[in-house]
Design a protein around this motif. Structure first.
Motif, short mmCIF file in Angstrom:
data_model
loop_
_atom_site.label_atom_id
_atom_site.label_comp_id
_atom_site.label_asym_id
_atom_site.label_seq_id
_atom_site.Cartn_x
_atom_site.Cartn_y
_atom_site.Cartn_z
N GLN A 276 -0.99 -29.69 28.37
CA GLN A 276 -0.78 -30.54 27.20
C GLN A 276 -1.71 -30.10 26.07
O GLN A 276 -2.93 -30.15 26.21
CB GLN A 276 -1.08 -31.99 27.55
N TYR B 18 20.51 -25.40 27.15
CA TYR B 18 19.48 -24.42 27.46
C TYR B 18 18.64 -24.85 28.67
O TYR B 18 18.41 -24.10 29.60
CB TYR B 18 18.56 -24.22 26.25
N TRP C 36 8.01 -21.13 28.27
CA TRP C 36 8.39 -22.54 28.39
C TRP C 36 7.70 -23.16 29.59
O TRP C 36 7.08 -24.23 29.50
CB TRP C 36 9.92 -22.66 28.52
N ASP C 37 7.76 -22.47 30.72
CA ASP C 37 7.18 -22.99 31.96
C ASP C 37 5.67 -23.23 31.80
O ASP C 37 5.16 -24.28 32.17
CB ASP C 37 7.44 -21.97 33.09
N GLU D 190 14.33 -26.07 21.46
CA GLU D 190 13.66 -26.89 22.47
C GLU D 190 12.20 -27.13 22.09
O GLU D 190 11.66 -28.21 22.28
CB GLU D 190 13.73 -26.24 23.86
N SER E 218 19.39 -30.40 27.24
CA SER E 218 20.19 -29.47 26.46
C SER E 218 20.87 -28.49 27.40
O SER E 218 20.51 -28.37 28.55
CB SER E 218 19.28 -28.70 25.52
N ARG F 211 2.87 -29.04 43.06
CA ARG F 211 3.11 -29.47 41.68
C ARG F 211 3.78 -30.83 41.63
O ARG F 211 3.47 -31.67 40.78
CB ARG F 211 3.97 -28.44 40.94
N HIS G 162 10.27 -30.75 21.29
CA HIS G 162 9.11 -31.20 22.08
C HIS G 162 7.80 -31.14 21.30
O HIS G 162 6.72 -31.15 21.90
CB HIS G 162 9.01 -30.38 23.36
N LEU H 91 14.69 -26.01 33.24
CA LEU H 91 13.40 -26.32 32.66
C LEU H 91 12.87 -27.63 33.23
O LEU H 91 13.63 -28.53 33.57
CB LEU H 91 13.51 -26.39 31.14
N ILE H 92 11.56 -27.75 33.28
CA ILE H 92 10.96 -28.87 34.00
C ILE H 92 10.50 -29.96 33.03
O ILE H 92 9.89 -29.68 32.01
CB ILE H 92 9.75 -28.37 34.81
N LEU I 158 15.49 -21.55 22.58
CA LEU I 158 14.09 -21.88 22.91
C LEU I 158 13.39 -22.51 21.70
O LEU I 158 12.67 -23.50 21.84
CB LEU I 158 13.35 -20.61 23.34
N MET J 181 5.28 -16.75 35.82
CA MET J 181 3.93 -16.83 35.26
C MET J 181 3.92 -16.41 33.79
O MET J 181 2.98 -16.72 33.07
CB MET J 181 2.97 -15.88 36.00
N GLN K 298 4.82 -26.21 29.62
CA GLN K 298 5.14 -27.51 30.21
C GLN K 298 3.98 -28.04 31.04
O GLN K 298 3.83 -29.23 31.23
CB GLN K 298 6.38 -27.40 31.10
N LYS K 299 3.16 -27.12 31.55
CA LYS K 299 2.09 -27.54 32.46
C LYS K 299 0.84 -27.99 31.72
O LYS K 299 0.00 -28.67 32.27
CB LYS K 299 1.72 -26.38 33.39
N PRO L 93 8.11 -32.58 31.63
CA PRO L 93 6.66 -32.70 31.76
C PRO L 93 6.18 -34.06 32.26
O PRO L 93 5.29 -34.16 33.06
CB PRO L 93 6.15 -32.43 30.36
#
Lengths: 474, 138
Positions: free
Chosen positions: B81, A8, B74-75, B30, A6, A63, B34, A14-15, B27, B70, B78-79, A17
């Motif tokens: 689950q 955004y 979003w970040d 998104e 997107s 990472r 997801h 954005l990463i 956001l 930190m 993502q890490k 997953p």
């Protein structure tokens, strides 16, 4: 997110997953990734390249390697294996290993106690968490107050869980006085639970009736930071100086650690090291004697400390070349990590050990979240939660780490100190089993119910109990 | 003023960046794409005042873009689950604070996600946030 993604996602980098491709994984991490690619593809000298990266790049690389090591696609089998090996080597060098332990989980109540003990604070307890015994008996007050010593905490099964920790033992007298002042019935102690005692602590120590958090004891965590900074100041300074961090921040951070146990950059007041014209003017304006000081002289530590304690540290605040306060977002913040996970506290027979100083580690926030907690996983065997996977230290005395290089760690043997040994000895006298304590509490409650006659109060109690049990079932 | 807001101001713990309406909407889109829940309205109202709070070894997450990754909701999500329709909104060294979109509840869970320590209804959001954030000056 799809490859196109997107607007955004593209805007904020954005990463993804789940990784599908090495280059895609890396390009999602950061635009300029030449050296990260070198670590991924070079099997022989990757450690040398890795050591040349700064901490943020090292964490990104870590990472990426982790992401690749977990990629199960058969076409990336080779890269998956080599990434896993590289991760292991990086971990081994800094005395870390992924371990799988049998579950030693604790009850929610024990968790609750460990958290309170660590931070020295207690939150307001919501009314539905309180037992009907506590709620009801609070209302049935005595006509006259009893002396504090009439409140015998030995009689309280639930309090025996609290007593395992020094912090709670130290506040017993305050709680007895509060109960006496509130004219509570001493029998209450036999039937109230962990949440009820937390409420008692909260109400004893809150500053105002509208507060929702109260501090009841100096935090264990702050004590650890203060002692570590005092005993290892020079060593920590040397490690930080190697990272090219502004000297003024290093001085101020170490000072904030020593004085208050503060480790977060946002909460550190960064002071100048030397007097400037602006600072001398500000001191004069604040009517602080400063005639003896000259521009360029080093600011004496006692003056810094006095102003800090008087909450006037801003007078000495450092400025950048444009005369603005320093941007602290680039400075490292530190956090305290539990080397043996709190949720695995059952591994210790004596649960108070979870918050002992030798189980604490001071580590930058990003290393804490992105490395030390990166392997956390609950493993299931035969349909049950059986194992816990986590990164643990192979050397027991590591107490500080900056980054992912071996020369950025410090060791300290906390167990040698007299205070440690005394606390350990005292704590051992108070070890109890959670199951036994709960069984005693249950028995006391049964006896309490049986001894009550059928008056109006009991009906109210019965209704409260039904509500409480319904809530627990929900 | 709410007690939590008072504590945040007293401890100078809020991040400076304020979220734009467009950032919040983007956001949320998104998140839904997801399998994550919509952020609850009361939490968004809080974020409009304090878009992320950094406490002692703990944080309340905010809406990106943020300088402090930190605290980037979003970040962080993502890490880790989680089950579908759950999202992490705060952390400390012991626990995560989750928002469960199905149950419309906040949940304090151990970091390994194996045990629920407390649950909070939507109207108890302030208690929920207070349970995860720690301050020097209380």
């Amino acid at each position: 997110m799809s490859a196109k993604g997107s607007k955004y996602a593209r805007k904020h980098l954005l990463i993804e997953p789940k990784t599908k491709d090495v280059c895609e994984t890396i390009s999602n991490e950061e635009p300029d990734n030449g050296r990260i690619l070198e670590v991924v593809y070079d099997d022989l000298t990757f450690l040398k390249t890795f050591d040349m990266l700064d901490l943020n790049e090292q964490i990104k690389t870590y990472r990426v390697l982790k992401s690749l090591a977990e990629d199960k696609s058969p076409e990336y089998d080779h890269i998956q294996k080599s990434s896993a090996e590289k991760l292991q080597k990086i971990n081994e060098r800094i005395h870390l290993a992924v371990v799988e332990n049998l579950r030693y989980s604790l009850s929610p109540e024990e968790h609750h106690l460990i958290r309170m003990d660590c931070y020295g604070t207690v939150d307001a307890r919501r009314s539905h968490l309180l037992s009907p015994y506590y709620v009801k008996l609070q209302k049935l007050r005595l006509k006259e107050s009893l002396p504090a010593e009439k409140y015998i905490f030995d009689d309280a099964p639930a309090w025996q869980l609290f007593r395992q920790f020094k912090s709670f033992r130290q506040i017993e007298l305050r709680l007895q006085k509060y109960m006496s002042q509130m004219r509570f019935q001493p029998e209450m102690l036999k039937v109230i639970g962990v949440q009820d005692f937390s409420d008692l602590i909260f109400k004893t120590f809150r500053k105002n009736s509208k507060d929702k958090k109260a501090s009841f004891y100096p935090s264990n965590r702050a004590e650890f930071v203060m002692e570590l900074a005092t005993k290892k100041e020079n060593e920590i300074r040397k490690i930080l100086e190697k990272q090219n961090i502004d000297e003024r921040y290093i001085n101020s951070l170490l000072n904030a650690m020593k004085l208050f146990g503060i480790t977060d950059a946002n909460h550190v007041i960064v002071t100048e090291t030397y007097f400037t014209k602006r600072i001398l003017e500000r001191l004069k304006r604040a009517k602080i004697p400063c005639e003896q000081y000259r521009i360029g002289n080093k600011i004496p530590q006692p003056l810094i400390n006095t102003l800090m304690f008087e909450k006037k540290g801003e007078i000495l605040e450092a400025r950048d070349e444009n005369g603005k306060p320093l941007n602290k977002s680039g400075f490292p913040s530190f956090e305290v990590h539990h080397k043996i996970a709190v949720s695995e506290g059952g591994r210790f027979v004596q649960i108070s050990r979870v918050n002992y100083k030798n189980n604490y580690l001071l580590v930058p926030s990003n290393v804490h979240a992105d490395v030390l907690h990166s392997a956390d996983k609950l493993l299931v065997s035969n349909g049950k939660e059986a194992y816990y996977k986590r990164l643990e230290f192979t050397k027991p005395n590591i107490t500080f780490m900056y980054g992912l290089k071996p020369d950025e760690q410090l060791e300290m043997n906390w167990t040698n100190s007299v205070s440690y040994q005394q606390q350990e000895e005292q704590d051992q006298e108070y070890i109890v089993s959670y199951a036994e304590v709960m069984a005693r509490l249950e028995e006391n409650r049964k006896n309490f119910d049986n001894n009550r006659s059928g008056n109006a109060d009991d009906i109210e109690l019965l209704v409260a109990m039904i509500r409480y049990k319904n809530h627990k079932r929900k | 003023m709410r007690f939590l807001e008072k504590l945040v101001l007293q401890n100078k713990s809020a991040v400076a960046e304020k979220p734009l309406q467009a950032d919040v909407i983007a956001l949320q889109k998104e998140f839904v794409r997801h399998g994550l829940p919509f952020l609850p309205s009361e939490f968004i109202c809080f974020l409009k005042k304090f878009n992320g709070v950094k406490g002692i070894d703990s944080g309340i997450l905010g809406i990106p873009p943020l300088q402090n990754k930190m605290l980037d909701i979003w970040d962080v999500n993502q890490k880790i689950q989680l089950a579908k329709n759950q999202i992490i909104i705060g952390y400390d060294d012991f626990c995560f604070l989750l928002y469960d979109g199905n149950a419309e509840q906040y949940t304090l869970v151990t970091r390994d996600l194996s045990a629920t320590l407390e649950t909070f209804e939507k109207d108890e959001w302030e208690d929920a946030l207070l349970s995860i954030i720690h301050f020097d000056n209380v």
